[in-house]
Scaffold this motif. Structure first.
Motif, PDB file in Angstrom:
ATOM      1  N   PHE A 144      -5.701   9.842  22.457  1.00 35.89           N
ATOM      2  CA  PHE A 144      -4.350   9.333  21.718  1.00 35.89           C
ATOM      3  C   PHE A 144      -4.383  10.449  20.505  1.00 35.89           C
ATOM      4  CE2 PHE A 144      -2.569   6.824  18.289  1.00 35.89           C
ATOM      5  CZ  PHE A 144      -1.289   6.714  18.923  1.00 35.89           C
ATOM      6  N   GLU A 145      -3.187  11.096  20.238  1.00 35.02           N
ATOM      7  CA  GLU A 145      -2.720  11.879  18.993  1.00 35.02           C
ATOM      8  C   GLU A 145      -1.679  11.520  18.568  1.00 35.02           C
ATOM      9  OE1 GLU A 145      -1.926  16.522  18.416  1.00 35.02           O
ATOM     10  OE2 GLU A 145      -3.194  16.084  19.950  1.00 35.02           O
ATOM     11  N   ALA A 146      -1.747  11.243  17.175  1.00 40.06           N
ATOM     12  CA  ALA A 146      -0.363  10.747  16.235  1.00 40.06           C
ATOM     13  C   ALA A 146      -0.765  11.662  14.979  1.00 40.06           C
ATOM     14  CB  ALA A 146      -0.563   9.329  16.036  1.00 40.06           C
ATOM     15  N   GLU A 147       0.496  11.476  14.333  1.00 44.96           N
ATOM     16  CA  GLU A 147       0.506  11.933  12.750  1.00 44.96           C
ATOM     17  C   GLU A 147       0.774  10.930  11.756  1.00 44.96           C
ATOM     18  OE1 GLU A 147       3.012  15.253  10.207  1.00 44.96           O
ATOM     19  OE2 GLU A 147       3.444  15.139  12.060  1.00 44.96           O
ATOM     20  N   ILE A 148      -0.055  10.913  10.933  1.00 45.60           N
ATOM     21  CA  ILE A 148       0.041  10.116   9.810  1.00 45.60           C
ATOM     22  C   ILE A 148       0.826  10.489   8.449  1.00 45.60           C
ATOM     23  CG2 ILE A 148      -1.460   8.659   7.859  1.00 45.60           C
ATOM     24  CD1 ILE A 148      -3.718   8.383   9.850  1.00 45.60           C
ATOM     25  N   PRO A 149       1.918   9.854   8.240  1.00 48.06           N
ATOM     26  CA  PRO A 149       2.723  10.510   7.297  1.00 48.06           C
ATOM     27  C   PRO A 149       2.062  10.752   5.779  1.00 48.06           C
ATOM     28  CG  PRO A 149       4.063   8.612   8.460  1.00 48.06           C
ATOM     29  CD  PRO A 149       2.358   8.685   8.855  1.00 48.06           C
ATOM     30  N   ALA A 150       2.451  12.048   5.292  1.00 47.25           N
ATOM     31  CA  ALA A 150       1.941  12.433   3.946  1.00 47.25           C
ATOM     32  C   ALA A 150       2.063  11.157   2.935  1.00 47.25           C
ATOM     33  CB  ALA A 150       2.537  13.453   3.600  1.00 47.25           C
ATOM     34  N   ASP A 151       3.258  10.482   2.979  1.00 40.27           N
ATOM     35  CA  ASP A 151       3.395   9.321   2.030  1.00 40.27           C
ATOM     36  C   ASP A 151       2.518   8.439   2.192  1.00 40.27           C
ATOM     37  OD1 ASP A 151       4.982   8.510   4.321  1.00 40.27           O
ATOM     38  OD2 ASP A 151       5.742   7.331   3.379  1.00 40.27           O
ATOM     39  N   VAL A 152       2.019   8.207   3.315  1.00 38.21           N
ATOM     40  CA  VAL A 152       0.978   7.003   3.470  1.00 38.21           C
ATOM     41  C   VAL A 152      -0.357   7.353   2.903  1.00 38.21           C
ATOM     42  CG1 VAL A 152      -0.563   5.918   5.301  1.00 38.21           C
ATOM     43  CG2 VAL A 152       2.239   6.141   5.618  1.00 38.21           C
ATOM     44  N   PHE A 153      -0.795   8.620   2.961  1.00 44.77           N
ATOM     45  CA  PHE A 153      -1.880   8.906   2.671  1.00 44.77           C
ATOM     46  C   PHE A 153      -1.896   8.937   0.913  1.00 44.77           C
ATOM     47  CE2 PHE A 153      -3.923  10.910   6.439  1.00 44.77           C
ATOM     48  CZ  PHE A 153      -5.341  10.240   6.295  1.00 44.77           C
ATOM     49  N   ALA A 154      -0.701   9.386   0.543  1.00 46.01           N
ATOM     50  CA  ALA A 154      -0.467   9.458  -0.861  1.00 46.01           C
ATOM     51  C   ALA A 154      -0.876   7.899  -1.392  1.00 46.01           C
ATOM     52  CB  ALA A 154       0.832   9.763  -1.186  1.00 46.01           C
ATOM     53  N   LYS A 155      -0.129   6.987  -0.798  1.00 45.02           N
ATOM     54  CA  LYS A 155      -0.545   5.654  -1.208  1.00 45.02           C
ATOM     55  C   LYS A 155      -2.054   5.226  -1.189  1.00 45.02           C
ATOM     56  CE  LYS A 155       4.184   4.042  -0.128  1.00 45.02           C
ATOM     57  NZ  LYS A 155       5.064   3.326   0.935  1.00 45.02           N
ATOM     58  N   VAL A 156      -2.631   5.454   0.089  1.00 46.78           N
ATOM     59  CA  VAL A 156      -3.884   5.134   0.318  1.00 46.78           C
ATOM     60  C   VAL A 156      -4.776   5.658  -0.805  1.00 46.78           C
ATOM     61  CG1 VAL A 156      -5.931   5.316   1.677  1.00 46.78           C
ATOM     62  CG2 VAL A 156      -3.666   4.738   2.610  1.00 46.78           C
ATOM     63  N   ASN A 157      -4.573   6.990  -0.982  1.00 39.88           N
ATOM     64  CA  ASN A 157      -5.382   7.810  -2.210  1.00 39.88           C
ATOM     65  C   ASN A 157      -5.211   7.157  -3.654  1.00 39.88           C
ATOM     66  OD1 ASN A 157      -6.571   9.752  -0.513  1.00 39.88           O
ATOM     67  ND2 ASN A 157      -4.763  10.970  -0.585  1.00 39.88           N
ATOM     68  N   ALA A 158      -4.145   6.454  -3.910  1.00 36.85           N
ATOM     69  CA  ALA A 158      -3.641   5.788  -5.141  1.00 36.85           C
ATOM     70  C   ALA A 158      -4.213   4.420  -4.957  1.00 36.85           C
ATOM     71  CB  ALA A 158      -2.085   5.852  -5.367  1.00 36.85           C
ATOM     72  N   GLY A 159      -5.022   4.168  -4.006  1.00 35.73           N
ATOM     73  CA  GLY A 159      -5.691   2.584  -3.802  1.00 35.73           C
ATOM     74  C   GLY A 159      -5.120   1.684  -3.323  1.00 35.73           C
ATOM     75  N   GLN A 160      -3.939   1.930  -2.605  1.00 36.34           N
ATOM     76  CA  GLN A 160      -2.932   0.741  -2.022  1.00 36.34           C
ATOM     77  C   GLN A 160      -3.233   0.723  -0.451  1.00 36.34           C
ATOM     78  OE1 GLN A 160       1.163   1.365  -3.102  1.00 36.34           O
ATOM     79  NE2 GLN A 160       0.866   2.593  -4.865  1.00 36.34           N
ATOM     80  N   GLN A 161      -3.236  -0.569  -0.158  1.00 33.62           N
ATOM     81  CA  GLN A 161      -3.390  -0.653   1.129  1.00 33.62           C
ATOM     82  C   GLN A 161      -1.980  -0.364   1.710  1.00 33.62           C
ATOM     83  OE1 GLN A 161      -3.714  -5.001   2.529  1.00 33.62           O
ATOM     84  NE2 GLN A 161      -6.071  -4.314   3.275  1.00 33.62           N
ATOM     85  N   THR A 162      -1.768  -0.072   2.852  1.00 34.49           N
ATOM     86  CA  THR A 162      -0.423   0.463   3.292  1.00 34.49           C
ATOM     87  C   THR A 162      -0.288   0.291   4.663  1.00 34.49           C
ATOM     88  OG1 THR A 162      -0.490   2.456   1.754  1.00 34.49           O
ATOM     89  CG2 THR A 162       1.136   2.657   3.646  1.00 34.49           C
ATOM     90  N   GLN A 163       0.813  -0.249   5.146  1.00 33.52           N
ATOM     91  CA  GLN A 163       1.188  -0.639   6.509  1.00 33.52           C
ATOM     92  C   GLN A 163       2.247   0.305   7.003  1.00 33.52           C
ATOM     93  OE1 GLN A 163       2.052  -4.850   7.127  1.00 33.52           O
ATOM     94  NE2 GLN A 163       3.385  -4.429   8.887  1.00 33.52           N
ATOM     95  N   PHE A 164       2.186   0.479   8.209  1.00 30.81           N
ATOM     96  CA  PHE A 164       3.105   1.542   8.922  1.00 30.81           C
ATOM     97  C   PHE A 164       2.995   1.334  10.500  1.00 30.81           C
ATOM     98  CE2 PHE A 164      -0.392   4.351   9.062  1.00 30.81           C
ATOM     99  CZ  PHE A 164      -0.185   5.250   9.858  1.00 30.81           C
ATOM    100  N   GLU A 165       4.067   2.194  11.055  1.00 38.20           N
ATOM    101  CA  GLU A 165       4.065   2.103  12.465  1.00 38.20           C
ATOM    102  C   GLU A 165       3.446   3.381  12.886  1.00 38.20           C
ATOM    103  OE1 GLU A 165       6.981   1.325  16.254  1.00 38.20           O
ATOM    104  OE2 GLU A 165       7.901   1.228  14.422  1.00 38.20           O
ATOM    105  N   LEU A 166       2.557   3.407  13.615  1.00 41.16           N
ATOM    106  CA  LEU A 166       1.795   4.278  14.178  1.00 41.16           C
ATOM    107  C   LEU A 166       2.226   4.741  15.450  1.00 41.16           C
ATOM    108  CD1 LEU A 166      -0.894   6.525  13.848  1.00 41.16           C
ATOM    109  CD2 LEU A 166      -2.162   4.574  14.992  1.00 41.16           C
ATOM    110  N   LYS A 167       2.931   5.804  15.648  1.00 37.94           N
ATOM    111  CA  LYS A 167       3.394   6.242  17.051  1.00 37.94           C
ATOM    112  C   LYS A 167       2.703   7.821  17.763  1.00 37.94           C
ATOM    113  CE  LYS A 167       8.040   4.600  16.266  1.00 37.94           C
ATOM    114  NZ  LYS A 167       9.254   4.776  16.207  1.00 37.94           N
ATOM    115  N   GLY A 168       2.498   7.670  18.937  1.00 34.58           N
ATOM    116  CA  GLY A 168       1.713   8.848  19.202  1.00 34.58           C
ATOM    117  C   GLY A 168       1.787   8.894  20.632  1.00 34.58           C
TER     118      GLY A 168
END
Length: 193
Positions: free
Chosen positions: A96-120
């Motif tokens: 399985f291959e997918a792309e995790i959006p940069a804004d999601v990683f930005a929130k995680v790096n800021a310590g935030q739990q983040t929900q999104f739709e993973l498509k791949g």
């Protein structure tokens, strides 16, 4: 005082940049489970024992599963799935291959739990198909992150030419039915390299 604040902000920016641009490798505990239903009312939980996953600095996530590691808690059933369903002598892996959006990683790096739709894209049994599910990414105190499905990823046998294999399993086991769509769930932990 201004210099100290400025230095602190610069060090934070450097730290954030290095985190967001890191490669992430799979850690334990991680798990992949799927459900099968037979004879209308019987549902069982199975899992894979061997798999690997990574997320690169560009946010490309890759998961590879060793199909011969399927574990249904019944040895003969594992062998039948390997031979007749997955045909592991020809198709040893699923991916399985997918792309995790940069804004999601930005929130995680800021310590935030983040929900999104993973498509791949799933590659299985010599075929490819699109799939997705809702996931939540959680930053952990030990500097790992955990990606967990909160809705199942539905795998349709028709998309991967697995219907004949399911029918063969049904025939061998003397079952009235086996469903052709399988829900898959996962919890994957990663740590920056």
């Amino acid at each position: 005082m201004r210099f100290s604040i400025r230095a602190f902000i610069i060090s934070l920016a450097v730290t954030f940049s290095s985190l967001s641009m890191a490669d992430w490798s799979l850690q334990q505990p991680s798990s992949i489970h799927f459900l099968t239903s037979k004879n209308t009312h019987t549902t069982e939980i199975h899992h894979f024992k061997k798999f690997n996953a990574s997320v690169n600095a560009s946010g490309i996530a890759k998961l590879t599963i060793d199909l011969a590691s399927v574990d249904t808690r019944i040895g003969i059933r594992d062998e039948r799935m390997q031979e007749h369903l997955f045909e592991t002598s020809r198709f040893s892996q699923a991916s399985f291959e997918a792309e995790i959006p940069a804004d999601v990683f930005a929130k995680v790096n800021a310590g935030q739990q983040t929900q999104f739709e993973l498509k791949g894209k799933i590659s299985l049994h010599g075929e490819q198909a699109q799939a997705g599910c809702q996931v939540i990414i959680s930053p952990n105190k030990d500097k790992t992150i955990t990606v967990t499905s909160i809705t199942p990823m539905l795998i349709a046998a028709e998309d991967f030419k697995l219907v004949a294999g399911i029918n063969k399993l049904k025939e061998i086991a003397g079952l009235k039915s086996i469903t052709y769509t399988v829900p898959l769930n996962f919890s994957l932990s990663f740590k920056a390299d």
